[in-house]
Design an enzyme around this catalytic site. Structure first.
Site, PDB file in Angstrom:
ATOM      1  N   HIS A 162       0.396  -0.800  -6.816  1.00 23.20           N
ATOM      2  CA  HIS A 162      -0.334  -1.227  -8.211  1.00 23.20           C
ATOM      3  C   HIS A 162      -0.312  -0.141  -9.231  1.00 23.20           C
ATOM      4  O   HIS A 162      -0.434  -0.383 -10.386  1.00 23.20           O
ATOM      5  CB  HIS A 162      -1.821  -1.616  -7.793  1.00 23.20           C
ATOM      6  CG  HIS A 162      -2.402  -2.224  -8.882  1.00 23.20           C
ATOM      7  ND1 HIS A 162      -3.426  -1.269  -9.618  1.00 23.20           N
ATOM      8  CD2 HIS A 162      -2.520  -3.203  -9.574  1.00 23.20           C
ATOM      9  CE1 HIS A 162      -3.998  -2.037 -10.534  1.00 23.20           C
ATOM     10  NE2 HIS A 162      -3.490  -3.067 -10.581  1.00 23.20           N
ATOM     11  N   HIS A 202      -1.651 -12.128  -6.010  1.00 27.13           N
ATOM     12  CA  HIS A 202      -1.530 -10.943  -6.616  1.00 27.13           C
ATOM     13  C   HIS A 202      -1.675  -9.802  -5.483  1.00 27.13           C
ATOM     14  O   HIS A 202      -2.614  -9.699  -4.823  1.00 27.13           O
ATOM     15  CB  HIS A 202      -2.484 -10.689  -7.549  1.00 27.13           C
ATOM     16  CG  HIS A 202      -2.656  -9.330  -8.261  1.00 27.13           C
ATOM     17  ND1 HIS A 202      -3.559  -8.909  -8.791  1.00 27.13           N
ATOM     18  CD2 HIS A 202      -1.392  -8.715  -8.813  1.00 27.13           C
ATOM     19  CE1 HIS A 202      -3.295  -7.479  -9.421  1.00 27.13           C
ATOM     20  NE2 HIS A 202      -2.180  -7.748  -9.353  1.00 27.13           N
TER      21      HIS A 202
END
Length: 186
Positions: free
Chosen positions: A52, A10
């Site tokens: 993000h 991630h």
């Protein structure tokens, strides 16, 4: 008959390298990630970039670049008034002038300013290039809810769910059915 955990990179390999950089994704693949998961946001010219969140100051050097001082603005995100530089106010050409940095002070800062912000196309190309010679196939997942929510909710919540269903529902359902609790992050 114990299965090995499924490892998801991630944001790439954020414990060592700045989040969402090609170098971080490449390192995650080299270290054995089965998948990489980029979060995506849209630029002003509608190019998906790996970030993000839509704010840029926490993960890039935008605050250090005087040519972008006037782009700092205030927006309301999820009901919270936020002053920052936002990816949606930058063209891809402007984004390419920025460099990634670690968002957390307790992480290694030596790689700050070295890597550019990749597009989703560049991430896909990297995954394809890196996995050609691998015995175990690798892939990627992307967080549709995060990167399209701001843009699409302005138009229709139904449109958001439809897009999410089309792109991600089958990928995530198949992954969870196949791997269950054997999912880990690096």
């Amino acid at each position: 008959n114990k299965r090995m955990p499924l490892v998801i990179g991630h944001r790439g390999y954020p414990g060592l390298l700045p989040d969402h950089t090609l170098q971080g994704y490449k390192l995650a693949i080299e270290k054995g990630a089965n998948f990489i998961e980029p979060d995506l946001v849209l630029t002003k010219d509608c190019v998906l970039i790996a970030r993000h969140e839509p704010m840029l100051s926490g993960t890039t050097n935008v605050a250090d670049l005087p040519q972008f001082a006037s782009k700092k603005t205030t927006k309301t995100l999820d009901g919270v008034v936020t002053t920052d530089w936002f990816a949606c106010d930058f063209t891809l050409a402007e984004i390419k002038q920025l460099r990634a940095k670690q968002p957390l002070a307790d992480r290694d800062q030596q790689y700050n300013g070295l890597y550019e912000i990749p597009t989703f196309e560049e991430v896909i190309a990297l995954v394809k290039q890196q996995t050609k010679s691998k015995v175990i196939p690798k892939s990627f997942i992307s967080s549709v809810m995060v990167f399209f929510a701001w843009f699409i909710v302005k138009h229709s919540v139904d449109m958001l769910w439809e897009l999410t269903d089309l792109i991600q529902k089958d990928i995530l359902n198949n992954l969870l059915e196949k791997e269950g609790d054997n999912i880990g992050c690096i």
